[in-house]
Design an enzyme around this catalytic site. Sequence first.
Site, short mmCIF file in Angstrom:
data_model
loop_
_atom_site.label_atom_id
_atom_site.label_comp_id
_atom_site.label_asym_id
_atom_site.label_seq_id
_atom_site.Cartn_x
_atom_site.Cartn_y
_atom_site.Cartn_z
N GLY A 49 -18.93 -3.70 76.99
CA GLY A 49 -19.28 -4.59 78.09
C GLY A 49 -20.89 -4.53 77.95
O GLY A 49 -21.42 -4.58 76.84
N GLU A 50 -21.42 -4.45 79.16
CA GLU A 50 -22.98 -4.73 79.42
C GLU A 50 -23.46 -5.91 78.52
O GLU A 50 -24.65 -5.79 78.07
CB GLU A 50 -23.72 -3.37 79.14
CG GLU A 50 -23.57 -2.69 77.81
CD GLU A 50 -24.07 -1.24 77.85
OE1 GLU A 50 -25.11 -0.95 77.05
OE2 GLU A 50 -23.74 -0.50 78.70
#
Length: 345
Positions: free
Chosen positions: A309-310
């Site tokens: 993610g991120e």
Amino acid sequence: MTSDSTAAASPFADIRRLLTEMPGPDGDALAAIRARDAQLTKPPGALGRLEEFVEWLGAWQGKARPTLDRPMVCVFAGSHGVVARGVSAFPAAVNRQMLDNFAAGGAAINQLCAAYGLGFRVFDLAVDLPTGDICSGPALDEKGCVATMAFGMEAVAAGTDCLAVGEMGIGNTTVAAAIYAALYGGEAEHWVGRGTGLDAAGLARKAEAVRLALDTHRDHLGDPLAVLARLGGREIAAMAGAILAARLQRVPVVLDGYVATAAAAVLHAADAHALDHCLAGHRSAEGAHGEVLERLGLTPVLSLDMRLGEASGAALALGLLKGALACHRDMATFEQAGVSGKSAG
């Protein structure tokens, strides 16, 4: 009250209106890019999808000479009430801790943005205030959902020529799985994955949470925007707003993984052309992300078994786009280099 007047009074009325105002690609810019590509010192099509990426950039920027002078990576962070049901291997406290890590420059996305010269911005969507537990009630009411989408639209307010969207939020692969199940049907087990590293018992709790959520909201899942409000989270609503705002301002978008694509899937369900300006940065190792991308008609740039993610996968894809654009922009033409072109016969 008529159905038309009811729709007009809905908090989602402005979002529905914006979906009708989305511009299309610039055909003149696309033609100019293809004309230049035909003159570059390489066989036609020799750079494969790199050539397509440049065409995509220019067509949506409306530029015969596309740019990546101000690429921006935006990470949207939220907190979810469903985490209390044991659907994540990490506690909700990690949300605030990771925001501190972003600010200190210690996360993976910080390193990728520095390596590729990308702007980076984090949107804190009340990570200390979880949304409602989707198993027992809506995550957000409609007004709150629309307000959060509007907040996400600020991602393009400062000006950017390409936007990468990603997220951070413990438990958000559960709400993403619930969104996919609501939009596409199928068993909960099909859509859930191990997220941050769930064991078998945690995976079972995650699937059960998705089933409960779908049952709780079963009478309200015919409208994609209602799906977003009831089953999503603030970071997913904000990403949907950012993607839509980017379209309206002719900013191409690179999507990150499983959760970011859930925001895109809501828009696609509302309008089949809503993601025409989007590129899938990568195919995540999480859940059924590959199947979702196929449903959306998006071919990922990368497939590296990532599930962080991120916006990490989107940032890597932006680095590749920079390389593609550099080739198109800076390569010599056959005439400039004194290289013979393809023989006529």
